[in-house]
Design an enzyme around this catalytic site. Structure first.
Site, PDB file in Angstrom:
ATOM      1  N   LYS A  74       5.142  -5.231   9.292  1.00 28.41           N
ATOM      2  CA  LYS A  74       4.502  -5.887   8.144  1.00 28.41           C
ATOM      3  C   LYS A  74       5.187  -7.192   7.778  1.00 28.41           C
ATOM      4  O   LYS A  74       4.523  -8.156   7.407  1.00 28.41           O
ATOM      5  CB  LYS A  74       4.467  -4.952   6.936  1.00 28.41           C
ATOM      6  CG  LYS A  74       3.477  -3.817   7.123  1.00 28.41           C
ATOM      7  CD  LYS A  74       3.283  -3.030   5.850  1.00 28.41           C
ATOM      8  CE  LYS A  74       2.247  -1.942   6.065  1.00 28.41           C
ATOM      9  NZ  LYS A  74       1.948  -1.220   4.830  1.00 28.41           N
ATOM     10  N   LYS A  88      -5.769  -1.235   7.130  1.00 29.32           N
ATOM     11  CA  LYS A  88      -6.293  -1.993   6.001  1.00 29.32           C
ATOM     12  C   LYS A  88      -5.955  -3.460   6.129  1.00 29.32           C
ATOM     13  O   LYS A  88      -6.683  -4.319   5.667  1.00 29.32           O
ATOM     14  CB  LYS A  88      -5.675  -1.483   4.698  1.00 29.32           C
ATOM     15  CG  LYS A  88      -6.323  -0.244   4.189  1.00 29.32           C
ATOM     16  CD  LYS A  88      -5.670   0.213   2.895  1.00 29.32           C
ATOM     17  CE  LYS A  88      -6.180   1.606   2.579  1.00 29.32           C
ATOM     18  NZ  LYS A  88      -5.336   2.319   1.655  1.00 29.32           N
ATOM     19  N   LYS A 103      -3.741   0.427  15.876  1.00 32.67           N
ATOM     20  CA  LYS A 103      -4.137   1.317  14.789  1.00 32.67           C
ATOM     21  C   LYS A 103      -5.182   0.631  13.914  1.00 32.67           C
ATOM     22  O   LYS A 103      -5.060  -0.549  13.615  1.00 32.67           O
ATOM     23  CB  LYS A 103      -2.879   1.613  13.953  1.00 32.67           C
ATOM     24  CG  LYS A 103      -3.106   2.311  12.625  1.00 32.67           C
ATOM     25  CD  LYS A 103      -1.781   2.481  11.883  1.00 32.67           C
ATOM     26  CE  LYS A 103      -1.712   1.681  10.602  1.00 32.67           C
ATOM     27  NZ  LYS A 103      -2.406   2.254   9.462  1.00 32.67           N
TER      28      LYS A 103
END
Ligand code: ATP
Ligand code: MG
Length: 332
Positions: free
Chosen positions: A112, A198, A195
């Protein structure tokens, strides 16, 4: 009854199909067998920049989706994380027994922060796995229903619980990840080795449950597969087809070998069209139920308030025990 605990972020508004199959569906199942606590993790959401009005709306939207998915406030405890201040309080304690190197090894942070640009990532993003440790330990959870991407954080939770117990005396139960292998990692429809997320780079491979069903159907019909034609489950050589088979199987309950037989000689087009239809049939009532819960914000807020009260009773007891073991002077 054993305890279950999990949380979902209110970011992005809609849950996606990976959230539902990998996590939320297990929340619903575990409320039958466990004393279950589920929360909308707004404290986690602010590890990334959030617009205040958007965060508030998305938090209620997440709660509505959890109810629409089948969580029953009479059979589980459903609440908003920031309503229970003990989460932030225990997180501080856990921060103080976590090694800097240990926290640096969390792959979710690496992924992230890399996406954000390393100099823009916050300290909050860095310590968010430790907040998650506190989330779980406060409820003395036995089972934590999550997707595969959370496995490392549950391992960290066990490590820190053992460390605290070893240093200060038995305080926390050691939890285990509840990961359903078949659906633990639903993949992006356009990039079937990644994956579904969001925070996906492109919306084209992301199936949002609250999108217009026609939009999602089109995403299924244009899902990336491969140049072969045989419908066969093979995650290594046929990740796209395997992902579609996984979704089909999860939504219909049909076994993968049966599906392979059913699609023998039919090609990828038929599989894509069918998965699109199956998804639309499932998601349509889900969207309607979500809108119903959203249409009555007083009831929704009342459900969350009652959940927070129940959660707080458990969390406060655990926090008090931890504070006492550490050597903090009692407040009265
Ligand atoms: P982000 O990428 O911003 O972290 P997310 O898509 O992972 O968002 P979360 O709210 O972090 O969403 O995750 C909620 C739950 O859904 C977690 O238990 C997570 O493991 C699970 N989950 C998320 N994506 C998938 C997926 N593609 N397949 C299966 N489970 C998933
Ligand atoms: Mg996530």
């Amino acid at each position: 009854r054993p305890r279950a605990l999990s949380g979902i972020q209110p970011t992005a508004g809609s849950f996606h199909l990976g959230n539902y199959l990998g996590a939320v569906r297990q929340y619903v199942a575990l409320q039958e067998t466990h004393d279950a606590f589920y929360m909308v993790v707004d404290l986690h959401a602010i590890t990334m920049p959030q617009d205040p009005a958007g965060l508030r709306a998305n938090t209620r939207l997440a709660a509505a989706q959890l109810l629409a998915a089948g969580l029953d406030p009479d059979r589980c405890t459903l609440f908003i994380q920031s309503h229970v201040p003990e989460h932030a309080q225990l997180a501080w304690v856990m921060n103080c027994i976590t090694g800097f190197g240990e926290a640096s090894r969390m792959t979710q942070f690496k992924d992230k922060s890399a996406k954000q640009g390393a100099d823009r990532a916050t300290v909050g993003l860095f310590t968010y796995p430790i907040l998650q440790v506190a989330d779980i330990l406060l409820y003395q959870a036995d089972a934590v229903p999550v997707g595969e991407d959370q496995r490392q954080h549950i391992e960290l939770t066990r490590d820190l619980a053992e460390r605290f117990n070893g240093r200060f005396g038995q305080t926390f139960n050691l939890p285990a990840a509840h990961i359903v292998r078949e659906v633990a990692k639903i993949h992006d429809l356009q990039d079937p080795t990644a994956k579904m997320s969001k925070s996906a780079a492109s919306p084209k491979g992301l199936v949002n449950l609250l999108d217009e069903p026609g939009v999602s159907a089109k995403k299924f019909r244009s899902a990336v597969t491969d140049t072969d034609t045989v419908v066969r489950f093979d995650e290594k050589d046929k990740p796209g087809v395997s992902n579609l088979l996984t979704i089909h199987s999860a939504l219909t309950g049909t076994g993968i070998p049966e599906l392979e037989e059913q699609y023998a000689g039919k090609g990828y087009g038929a599989l894509k069209t069918d998965v699109a239809e199956i998804f639309v049939a499932w998601v349509t009532p889900f969207r309607e139920r979500t809108q119903e819960y959203l249409g009555d914000p007083e009831t929704l807020d009342a459900v969350m308030a009652k959940g927070a009260e129940k959660a707080r009773a458990v969390a406060a007891e655990t926090l008090a025990a931890a504070y006492d073991r550490i050597g903090f002077v009692p407040a009265k």
